[in-house]
Design an enzyme around this catalytic site. Structure first.
Site, PDB file in Angstrom:
ATOM      1  N   ALA A   1      -5.740  -2.374   5.010  1.00 15.96           N
ATOM      2  CA  ALA A   1      -7.142  -2.090   5.472  1.00 15.96           C
ATOM      3  C   ALA A   1      -7.802  -1.962   3.778  1.00 15.96           C
ATOM      4  O   ALA A   1      -7.152  -1.717   2.912  1.00 15.96           O
ATOM      5  CB  ALA A   1      -7.028  -0.752   6.179  1.00 15.96           C
ATOM      6  N   TYR A   2      -9.152  -1.893   3.923  1.00 16.66           N
ATOM      7  CA  TYR A   2     -10.143  -1.570   2.970  1.00 16.66           C
ATOM      8  C   TYR A   2     -10.237  -0.140   3.114  1.00 16.66           C
ATOM      9  O   TYR A   2     -11.060   0.272   4.094  1.00 16.66           O
ATOM     10  CB  TYR A   2     -11.346  -2.526   2.984  1.00 16.66           C
ATOM     11  CG  TYR A   2     -12.512  -2.040   1.976  1.00 16.66           C
ATOM     12  CD1 TYR A   2     -11.887  -1.726   0.718  1.00 16.66           C
ATOM     13  CD2 TYR A   2     -13.636  -1.914   2.402  1.00 16.66           C
ATOM     14  CE1 TYR A   2     -12.900  -1.202  -0.246  1.00 16.66           C
ATOM     15  CE2 TYR A   2     -14.708  -1.661   1.449  1.00 16.66           C
ATOM     16  CZ  TYR A   2     -14.429  -1.447   0.189  1.00 16.66           C
ATOM     17  OH  TYR A   2     -15.157  -1.064  -0.921  1.00 16.66           O
ATOM     18  N   THR A   3      -9.526   0.767   2.413  1.00 17.24           N
ATOM     19  CA  THR A   3      -9.112   2.092   2.473  1.00 17.24           C
ATOM     20  C   THR A   3     -10.212   3.018   1.751  1.00 17.24           C
ATOM     21  O   THR A   3     -10.045   4.215   1.834  1.00 17.24           O
ATOM     22  CB  THR A   3      -7.908   2.530   2.406  1.00 17.24           C
ATOM     23  OG1 THR A   3      -7.478   2.208   1.122  1.00 17.24           O
ATOM     24  CG2 THR A   3      -6.820   1.843   3.629  1.00 17.24           C
TER      25      THR A   3
ATOM     26  N   LEU B   1       1.094   3.490   2.560  1.00 13.70           N
ATOM     27  CA  LEU B   1       2.404   3.636   3.659  1.00 13.70           C
ATOM     28  C   LEU B   1       3.221   2.286   3.555  1.00 13.70           C
ATOM     29  O   LEU B   1       4.351   2.564   3.943  1.00 13.70           O
ATOM     30  CB  LEU B   1       1.394   3.881   4.797  1.00 13.70           C
ATOM     31  CG  LEU B   1       2.178   3.672   6.238  1.00 13.70           C
ATOM     32  CD1 LEU B   1       3.251   4.479   6.149  1.00 13.70           C
ATOM     33  CD2 LEU B   1       1.148   3.505   7.465  1.00 13.70           C
TER      34      LEU B   1
ATOM     35  N   TYR C   1     -16.202   3.466   6.801  1.00  8.19           N
ATOM     36  CA  TYR C   1     -15.012   3.168   7.128  1.00  8.19           C
ATOM     37  C   TYR C   1     -14.601   3.754   8.704  1.00  8.19           C
ATOM     38  O   TYR C   1     -13.918   2.719   9.258  1.00  8.19           O
ATOM     39  CB  TYR C   1     -14.299   4.009   6.195  1.00  8.19           C
ATOM     40  CG  TYR C   1     -12.754   4.218   6.521  1.00  8.19           C
ATOM     41  CD1 TYR C   1     -11.775   3.181   6.041  1.00  8.19           C
ATOM     42  CD2 TYR C   1     -12.172   5.280   6.933  1.00  8.19           C
ATOM     43  CE1 TYR C   1     -10.276   3.280   6.127  1.00  8.19           C
ATOM     44  CE2 TYR C   1     -10.634   5.393   7.065  1.00  8.19           C
ATOM     45  CZ  TYR C   1     -10.190   4.407   6.892  1.00  8.19           C
ATOM     46  OH  TYR C   1      -8.579   4.767   6.877  1.00  8.19           O
TER      47      TYR C   1
ATOM     48  N   GLY D   1       0.812  -1.222   0.206  1.00  6.69           N
ATOM     49  CA  GLY D   1      -0.037   0.033   0.063  1.00  6.69           C
ATOM     50  C   GLY D   1       0.692   1.476   0.058  1.00  6.69           C
ATOM     51  O   GLY D   1       2.050   1.016  -0.280  1.00  6.69           O
TER      52      GLY D   1
ATOM     53  N   ASP E   1      -4.736 -12.860   3.310  1.00  4.73           N
ATOM     54  CA  ASP E   1      -5.830 -11.853   3.398  1.00  4.73           C
ATOM     55  C   ASP E   1      -6.249 -11.870   4.725  1.00  4.73           C
ATOM     56  O   ASP E   1      -6.336 -13.096   5.508  1.00  4.73           O
ATOM     57  CB  ASP E   1      -7.085 -12.520   2.604  1.00  4.73           C
ATOM     58  CG  ASP E   1      -8.280 -11.586   2.540  1.00  4.73           C
ATOM     59  OD1 ASP E   1      -8.948 -11.093   3.333  1.00  4.73           O
ATOM     60  OD2 ASP E   1      -8.661 -11.338   1.313  1.00  4.73           O
TER      61      ASP E   1
HETATM   62  N1  LIG Z   1      -4.612   7.084   3.282  1.00  2.00           N
HETATM   63  C1  LIG Z   1      -5.062   7.675   4.284  1.00  2.00           C
HETATM   64  O1  LIG Z   1      -5.322   9.021   3.855  1.00  2.00           O
HETATM   65  C2  LIG Z   1      -5.057   6.971   5.525  1.00  2.00           C
HETATM   66  C3  LIG Z   1      -5.590   8.056   6.449  1.00  2.00           C
HETATM   67  C4  LIG Z   1      -5.758   7.539   7.946  1.00  2.00           C
HETATM   68  C5  LIG Z   1      -5.471   6.401   8.351  1.00  2.00           C
HETATM   69  N2  LIG Z   1      -4.945   5.493   7.202  1.00  2.00           N
HETATM   70  C6  LIG Z   1      -4.685   4.099   7.526  1.00  2.00           C
HETATM   71  O2  LIG Z   1      -3.347   3.826   7.176  1.00  2.00           O
HETATM   72  C7  LIG Z   1      -3.215   2.522   6.887  1.00  2.00           C
HETATM   73  C8  LIG Z   1      -2.338   2.436   5.472  1.00  2.00           C
HETATM   74  O3  LIG Z   1      -3.258   3.012   4.231  1.00  2.00           O
HETATM   75  P1  LIG Z   1      -2.850   3.333   2.916  1.00  2.00           P
HETATM   76  O4  LIG Z   1      -3.488   4.457   2.436  1.00  2.00           O
HETATM   77  O5  LIG Z   1      -1.324   2.947   2.857  1.00  2.00           O
HETATM   78  O6  LIG Z   1      -3.498   2.120   2.341  1.00  2.00           O
HETATM   79  P2  LIG Z   1      -3.636   1.422   0.844  1.00  2.00           P
HETATM   80  O7  LIG Z   1      -2.628   2.186   0.006  1.00  2.00           O
HETATM   81  O8  LIG Z   1      -5.201   1.308   0.436  1.00  2.00           O
HETATM   82  O9  LIG Z   1      -3.306  -0.100   1.020  1.00  2.00           O
HETATM   83  C9  LIG Z   1      -3.818  -1.166   1.490  1.00  2.00           C
HETATM   84  C10 LIG Z   1      -3.128  -1.958   1.862  1.00  2.00           C
HETATM   85  O10 LIG Z   1      -3.808  -3.216   2.404  1.00  2.00           O
HETATM   86  C11 LIG Z   1      -3.820  -4.076   1.879  1.00  2.00           C
HETATM   87  N3  LIG Z   1      -5.152  -4.934   2.037  1.00  2.00           N
HETATM   88  C12 LIG Z   1      -6.594  -4.532   1.408  1.00  2.00           C
HETATM   89  N4  LIG Z   1      -7.356  -5.397   1.847  1.00  2.00           N
HETATM   90  C13 LIG Z   1      -6.679  -6.510   2.467  1.00  2.00           C
HETATM   91  C14 LIG Z   1      -7.181  -7.699   2.785  1.00  2.00           C
HETATM   92  N5  LIG Z   1      -8.565  -8.237   2.600  1.00  2.00           N
HETATM   93  N6  LIG Z   1      -6.227  -8.752   3.570  1.00  2.00           N
HETATM   94  C15 LIG Z   1      -4.911  -8.122   3.534  1.00  2.00           C
HETATM   95  N7  LIG Z   1      -4.429  -7.067   2.911  1.00  2.00           N
HETATM   96  C16 LIG Z   1      -5.350  -6.171   2.343  1.00  2.00           C
HETATM   97  C17 LIG Z   1      -3.442  -4.027   0.533  1.00  2.00           C
HETATM   98  O11 LIG Z   1      -2.897  -5.050  -0.271  1.00  2.00           O
HETATM   99  P3  LIG Z   1      -3.038  -5.319  -1.933  1.00  2.00           P
HETATM  100  O12 LIG Z   1      -2.248  -4.491  -2.288  1.00  2.00           O
HETATM  101  O13 LIG Z   1      -2.706  -6.775  -2.105  1.00  2.00           O
HETATM  102  O14 LIG Z   1      -4.672  -5.172  -2.139  1.00  2.00           O
HETATM  103  C18 LIG Z   1      -2.529  -2.852   0.646  1.00  2.00           C
HETATM  104  O15 LIG Z   1      -1.151  -3.221   0.723  1.00  2.00           O
HETATM  105  C19 LIG Z   1      -4.415   2.034   6.698  1.00  2.00           C
HETATM  106  O16 LIG Z   1      -4.772   1.180   8.007  1.00  2.00           O
HETATM  107  C20 LIG Z   1      -5.447   2.990   6.574  1.00  2.00           C
HETATM  108  O17 LIG Z   1      -6.924   2.806   7.185  1.00  2.00           O
HETATM  109  C21 LIG Z   1      -4.725   5.816   5.965  1.00  2.00           C
END
Ligand SMILES: NC(=O)c1ccc[n+]([C@@H]2O[C@H](COP(=O)([O-])OP(=O)(O)OC[C@H]3O[C@@H](n4cnc5c(N)ncnc54)[C@H](OP(=O)(O)O)[C@@H]3O)[C@@H](O)[C@H]2O)c1
Length: 284
Positions: free
Chosen positions: A58-60, A12, A123, A10, A34
């Site tokens: 996460a499912y973001t 991060l 979410y 992802g 998963d």
């Molecule tokens: N983005 C934001 O602005 C934000 C803000 C606040 C908090 N956060 C939190 O920070 C964390 C990182 O966010 P991010 O933006 O880096 O997320 P992201 O880019 O959407 O990446 C999500 C990651 O989770 C994996 N994933 C999704 N569904 C999954 C499942 N069912 N089982 C296992 N892995 C799964 C994906 O793997 P695949 O690539 O294989 O699908 C990917 O590695 C998350 O926990 C999010 O809730 C994010």
């Protein structure tokens, strides 16, 4: 440090992998494990027996969660529970990534870790419930709440604005949601320091400073020398499926307790844009 990272593919995750390259790291995407597959999660954690499990997966898709409530809770809450139970069995610590969207946004001063959760989106609700469940299962869990991520590992707001501003003379951006844009590189560095510092409980980890999405877009366009005009609009003019907090700045006091300071978001944006230009210059 032995670390098992869920969410390595992802936005991060990519910077966490870079930050942890000198450590003993097991980096997992959804294809490797998963979160909804309890047995596979248990196997992944128990086989690697890490000191720390970092749960960034996460499912973001915040709007997508509104119409996929079941998936949101299955991945973000039950998936997190699967990881916590496996970590308890393996004797590993857990650092869980959470969000400013656990708050309703009604405050006008930075949210403290003691402020009550009151999420307004599916979410946010799935993440808030996960926080509660994890604290029950692993009282020593570390919950790192962050916000408005941008980085090189995937789609993000500055990349979208740069694309739109290069293609259009005018772009409209909402000016009534206030938060702290956070560079994944700075966040990854702070999270690894939290692990090294044996952090526990809720910690707020965002860039310092605050802005609206409109102000963020203005700075992106200005700093990259584009000519597009950015027009402020209200959330009501741009309705989206998920209700987002109008104000979600997080107080840094919990992070400062570990003697960790985050850079200002404008400084982080400057470094992000410099990296982008260096990468595109290297490609040409
Ligand atoms: N983005 C934001 O602005 C934000 C803000 C606040 C908090 N956060 C939190 O920070 C964390 C990182 O966010 P991010 O933006 O880096 O997320 P992201 O880019 O959407 O990446 C999500 C990651 O989770 C994996 N994933 C999704 N569904 C999954 C499942 N069912 N089982 C296992 N892995 C799964 C994906 O793997 P695949 O690539 O294989 O699908 C990917 O590695 C998350 O926990 C999010 O809730 C994010």
């Amino acid at each position: 440090m032995r670390v098992t990272l869920f969410g390595a593919s992802g936005l991060l995750g990519e910077d966490l992998v870079r930050e942890l390259k000198a450590e003993s790291l097991t980096a997992l995407s959804s294809k490797d494990a998963d979160l909804r597959d309890r047995g596979r999660v248990r196997e992944a954690v128990c086989d690697s027996r890490p000191e720390w499990v970092i749960l960034s997966a996460a499912y973001t898709d915040v709007d997508g969660c509104e119409s996929n409530r079941e998936r949101a809770f299955a991945v973000n809450c039950e998936g997190a529970v699967n990881v916590a139970e496996a970590a308890r069995e393996a004797g590993s610590r857990v650092l869980f990534l959470s969000t400013d969207y656990v708050f309703d946004g009604s405050k006008r001063s930075p949210y403290e870790i003691t402020d009550p959760r009151n999420p307004t989106s599916v979410y946010g609700k799935s993440k808030a419930r996960a926080e509660e469940r994890l604290l029950e299962i692993l009282p020593e869990v570390c919950i790192a709440r962050t916000s408005w991520l941008f980085g090189h590992g995937g789609k993000c707001f500055p990349a979208t604005i740069l694309k739109l501003a290069a293609a259009r003379p005018e772009i409209s951006v909402v000016n009534d949601q206030r938060g702290s844009p956070t560079f994944t590189r700075d966040l990854a560095s702070a999270l690894v320091r939290l692990c090294r510092n044996d952090a526990r409980g809720i910690v707020h980890v965002t860039s310092s400073g605050e802005c609206t999405w409109y102000e963020f877009a203005v700075e992106i366009v200005r700093a990259s020398g584009l000519a597009a005009v950015v027009k402020p609009v209200s959330t009501a003019e741009f309705p989206r499926p998920a209700r987002r907090p109008a104000y979600s700045v997080l107080s840094p006091d919990s992070l400062h307790a570990y003697k960790i300071q985050m850079p200002d978001w404008k400084d982080a944006l400057r470094r992000y844009l410099e990296d982008r230009s260096a990468v595109s210059a290297a490609r040409t």
